[in-house]
Scaffold this motif. Structure first.
Motif, mmCIF file in Angstrom:
data_model
loop_
_atom_site.group_PDB
_atom_site.id
_atom_site.type_symbol
_atom_site.label_atom_id
_atom_site.label_comp_id
_atom_site.label_asym_id
_atom_site.label_seq_id
_atom_site.Cartn_x
_atom_site.Cartn_y
_atom_site.Cartn_z
ATOM 1 N N UNK A 3 0.854 -1.104 -0.239
ATOM 2 C CA UNK A 3 0.561 0.116 -0.022
ATOM 3 C C UNK A 3 1.090 1.381 -0.264
ATOM 4 N N UNK A 4 0.452 2.353 -0.778
ATOM 5 C CA UNK A 4 1.801 3.185 -0.664
ATOM 6 C C UNK A 4 0.469 5.004 -0.312
ATOM 7 N N UNK A 5 1.320 5.372 0.762
ATOM 8 C CA UNK A 5 0.514 6.201 1.758
ATOM 9 C C UNK A 5 0.661 7.745 0.653
ATOM 10 N N UNK A 6 0.425 8.831 1.831
ATOM 11 C CA UNK A 6 0.787 9.772 1.727
ATOM 12 C C UNK A 6 -0.268 10.728 2.127
ATOM 13 N N UNK A 7 0.156 11.840 3.077
ATOM 14 C CA UNK A 7 -0.586 12.922 3.181
ATOM 15 C C UNK A 7 -0.193 13.868 2.221
ATOM 16 N N UNK A 8 -1.767 14.343 1.683
ATOM 17 C CA UNK A 8 -1.881 14.793 0.644
ATOM 18 C C UNK A 8 -2.240 17.167 1.353
ATOM 19 N N UNK A 9 -1.610 17.930 0.508
ATOM 20 C CA UNK A 9 -1.120 17.577 -0.908
ATOM 21 C C UNK A 9 0.311 17.429 -0.775
ATOM 22 N N UNK A 10 1.525 17.735 0.985
ATOM 23 C CA UNK A 10 2.567 17.247 0.713
ATOM 24 C C UNK A 10 3.001 17.143 1.636
ATOM 25 N N UNK A 11 2.825 15.653 1.613
ATOM 26 C CA UNK A 11 2.897 15.048 3.025
ATOM 27 C C UNK A 11 4.553 13.536 2.217
ATOM 28 N N UNK A 12 5.208 13.516 2.606
ATOM 29 C CA UNK A 12 6.226 12.398 2.170
ATOM 30 C C UNK A 12 5.371 10.977 2.209
ATOM 31 N N UNK A 13 5.654 10.611 1.028
ATOM 32 C CA UNK A 13 5.167 8.850 -0.237
ATOM 33 C C UNK A 13 6.087 7.765 1.302
ATOM 34 N N UNK A 14 5.109 7.252 1.946
ATOM 35 C CA UNK A 14 5.334 6.170 2.396
ATOM 36 C C UNK A 14 4.699 4.526 1.764
ATOM 37 N N UNK A 15 5.620 3.784 1.918
ATOM 38 C CA UNK A 15 5.462 2.179 2.029
ATOM 39 C C UNK A 15 4.990 0.996 2.465
ATOM 40 N N UNK A 16 3.912 0.561 2.545
ATOM 41 C CA UNK A 16 4.041 -0.367 3.863
ATOM 42 C C UNK A 16 3.188 -1.415 2.896
ATOM 43 N N UNK A 17 4.125 -1.927 3.310
ATOM 44 C CA UNK A 17 4.435 -4.045 2.891
ATOM 45 C C UNK A 17 4.044 -5.205 3.653
ATOM 46 N N UNK A 18 3.197 -6.099 3.320
ATOM 47 C CA UNK A 18 2.843 -7.911 3.587
ATOM 48 C C UNK A 18 2.570 -6.664 4.587
ATOM 49 N N UNK A 19 2.780 -7.643 6.805
ATOM 50 C CA UNK A 19 1.855 -6.770 7.321
ATOM 51 C C UNK A 19 1.225 -5.678 8.019
ATOM 52 N N UNK A 20 2.305 -5.298 7.559
ATOM 53 C CA UNK A 20 2.439 -3.666 7.363
ATOM 54 C C UNK A 20 1.391 -3.052 6.910
#
Length: 95
Positions: A25-42
């Motif tokens: 899952x790719x997450x980000x606070x919009x409009x200017x947050x840091x992109x984050x990637x959650x993988x597997x159990x996260x």
């Protein structure tokens, strides 16, 4: 039990080719947050939480094929981390 929801300023993407349940899952606070990637159990923890599941640890344990007692401390710690990062928020208890 605590229920969670996705904050209004958070956007997410699950790639089209992901299995069920998704492993990324790719997450980000919009409009200017840091992109984050959650993988597997996260990813599972976040997805289960924003779906409103009241017992996130039990659902994640089921998805992982583990016993709830084994995963509950890590799930709870990660939920707190997600709330602290503004990628998840606690919702008001249902009446």
């Amino acid at each position: 039990m605590t229920s969670y929801r996705m904050p209004p300023r958070v956007a997410y993407v699950v790639p089209d080719d992901e299995p069920d349940p998704p492993a990324t899952v790719f997450l980000m606070q919009v409009p200017d947050g840091t992109p984050r990637v959650l993988q597997n159990s996260a990813a599972w923890i976040w997805l289960v939480a924003v779906e409103g599941e009241p017992d996130v640890a039990a659902s994640v344990a089921h998805l992982a094929g583990r016993v709830q007692e084994e995963v509950a401390p890590d799930v709870e710690a990660f939920l707190e981390e997600l709330v602290g990062m503004g990628l998840l928020e606690e919702s008001a208890p249902r009446r």
